[in-house]
Structures are given as C-alpha cells and as structure tokens.
Design a protein around this motif. Structure first.
Motif, short mmCIF file in Angstrom:
data_model
loop_
_atom_site.label_atom_id
_atom_site.label_comp_id
_atom_site.label_asym_id
_atom_site.label_seq_id
_atom_site.Cartn_x
_atom_site.Cartn_y
_atom_site.Cartn_z
N GLN A 34 -24.19 35.34 58.34
CA GLN A 34 -23.15 36.36 58.12
C GLN A 34 -22.93 36.49 56.61
N SER A 45 -18.88 43.62 55.62
CA SER A 45 -19.39 42.45 56.33
C SER A 45 -20.57 42.84 57.20
N ASN A 47 -24.47 41.03 59.15
CA ASN A 47 -25.26 39.83 59.44
C ASN A 47 -26.76 40.11 59.35
#
Lengths: 203, 99
Positions: A34, A45, A47
């Motif tokens: 992440q 954000s 991943n």
C-alpha cells in the motif's frame, strides 16, 4: 543399530532446521504493497498487487533470513484511472522502462523473537524508478507452521506460511520521481506499507 | 419576414446557451451531491477492504463505481461558466440592416 538410529535422528533434526523457501506469489492474490502520499484535496492512496519473490527463512536462525520481494510497477493502482495512468507513465514511475520495484534483503538486525513472531530491522537495497538505495525497514515476521493448507481450505496439504509486515517512508526526489516538482500539490514523501504472505507447501 | 428571423435567432441561441449552462451547473451539482458529495478527488473505482482470516492481512480490492469529487464539481462550474460566457457572443439586438 544404535548408530543408525543416532545418525537418522541427527539427519532428521538437521533437515528440520534447514531454511524454508517461501514464495510470495500468493495463490489467493492477497499480497499488496500500500502507498499513500498527501495531495491538495486528500491523500492519494493505492496499492501494488503484483507481488512476487522468494524469502529463505529459518525458524531456528531468523537472523539468517534472506530474499527478495518484487512488485510489478504496472500493478500500481489508485482510485482514479487517469491518476493511475499518470502514476505508471513516463513522468512518474515509467513502468515500461522500470517494470519492477525491488527490495532485496541483505540482513536482519535487532532480531527479537517471541513465539511465532519476530520483530527486526531489515537492511536491504530498495530499487524504485531505476534508482537503488540502501534502506532499513522495521519488520514483523510471523511464521505460521502448518497453516498453508488450512488457508486454502485444504487442510490435508501440509506447509507453512510466513507473514511479513512493515512500514516505511521514502522521499520521491531520492528516486528521481518528479524531483522538486509539484511539491505544493503532491507531497514529496511517500508512505509505503506492506503486509504480505509467503507460502511453502510441503511436497 | 426575413428580417424577423435574422433578429430572433441570436436571442434563441443566447437563451439556449444559458439554459445549457444552468443544466450543466444543476446537473453537475446534483450528480456530485447524489453520488456521495465526496470532497476529495473523483474516483472511478472504489477500494473495498477485506481481511484474510488465517493471516489477518487487510487487503483491498477495487469495485467499479463512479464517485464524483470536488474536481468534477469544479469542471461542471467551469463548463457552466464557459457556456454562459459564450452566450454573450449572441447580441440581444443585432444591427438592423435596413437602418
């Protein structure tokens, strides 16, 4: 007869103490790194789920753990597809030219084991955007003996799992990612968190 | 008769552009408000958290869903402003060719 028994006992204990190779290409597809970096409206954000690599882990000698974790750059994803394209594009991570993000473990320091869990400082070489730098990461390793089959709902299959957790922060300018640019809009610091599991099925 | 058609056309265009501007503003705001009034960036895939029972690893999968953000709202306002400004290119009273 006693000699044979003694030799077989020594051999068997030696075999048990041998390092186990854990494959981090997860059959359940859970593994991901992440990342998060602050930006104008809210943190960006995402991943990277394309995790692979091998780690050699010896429960009897955790300090000797070695290995390499690889994340495919083209697997990095955020919630907005245009941002994802920019992230993988030429100006940022240039995925076609630098297809892999790699952490190569050189050694584990400050090893402290309690039951199945070990905390340590992983010292290694981190490669991102074609730039390699030395890095230390506080990590937690959990050895789940005999849990491989249970996780796949096939308890008849033997084997172990190794869970690695860690968190660290890098500066994007250290890795030539838009160095000194757009720092008012996208923070130069990137927080990386990993929680990954490696499998070692028993043949 | 021909003079009447020529003089009413710019007025209709101006009205049409202003109506479009209002529709863009209202549509953009309604869309943003009804789809969650998200105050961050626009998302076209939304992260969904899961937990792996055996390892207790928290992991994310993405669900294909559109969530308009502040940038979407600003784009709607920009579009409405552009259409509204364009409406001023159509004069209310075009010069009379007979005068």
């Amino acid at each position: 007869m006693k000699k044979i028994l003694l030799i077989s006992l020594v051999l068997s204990s030696a075999l048990n103490a041998a390092p186990i190779s854990f494959d981090f290409k997860d059959p359940k597809g859970v593994n991901a790194i992440q990342f998060s970096l602050d930006s104008l409206l809210e943190p960006i954000s995402g991943n990277g789920s394309g995790v692979s690599g091998m780690v050699s882990f010896d429960p009897a000698n955790v300090g000797a753990t070695s290995g390499k974790i690889v994340v495919a750059t083209a697997s990095l994803t955020v919630s907005n597809s245009m941002m994802t394209d920019h992230l993988r594009g030429e100006k940022w991570l240039n995925a076609p030219v630098h297809p892999e993000i790699v952490f190569e473990l050189v050694k584990l320091d400050n090893v402290q084991t309690s039951g199945t869990t070990t905390t340590a400082t992983a010292a290694g070489k981190f490669t991102l955007n074609g730039v390699t730098k030395s890095l230390t990461v506080p990590v937690k390793l959990t050895h789940l003996a005999g849990a491989f089959g249970k996780r796949l709902n096939k308890p008849e299959i033997g084997g172990d799992l190794l869970v690695i957790r860690g968190s660290f922060t890098i500066n994007r300018s250290d890795y030539a990612i838009m160095a000194g640019q757009m720092e008012d809009k996208v923070n130069p610091e990137i927080k990386l968190t990993l929680a990954i599991v490696g499998s070692a099925p028993k043949a | 008769m021909a003079a009447r058609i020529t003089s009413s056309r710019p007025t209709r265009m101006r009205t049409a552009f202003r109506l479009l501007a209002a529709a863009a503003l209202l549509g953009g705001f309604s869309c943003w408000f009804l789809l969650g009034a998200h105050r961050g960036w626009t998302k076209n895939q939304v992260p969904v958290q899961h937990i792996d029972e055996i390892t207790s690893i928290h992991y994310v999968t993405y669900e294909q869903r559109f969530v308009p953000g502040i940038d979407f709202l600003l784009a709607s306002i920009g579009l409405a402003g552009g259409l509204s400004a364009a409406s001023f290119f159509f004069n209310r009273n075009p010069p009379n060719p007979l005068s």
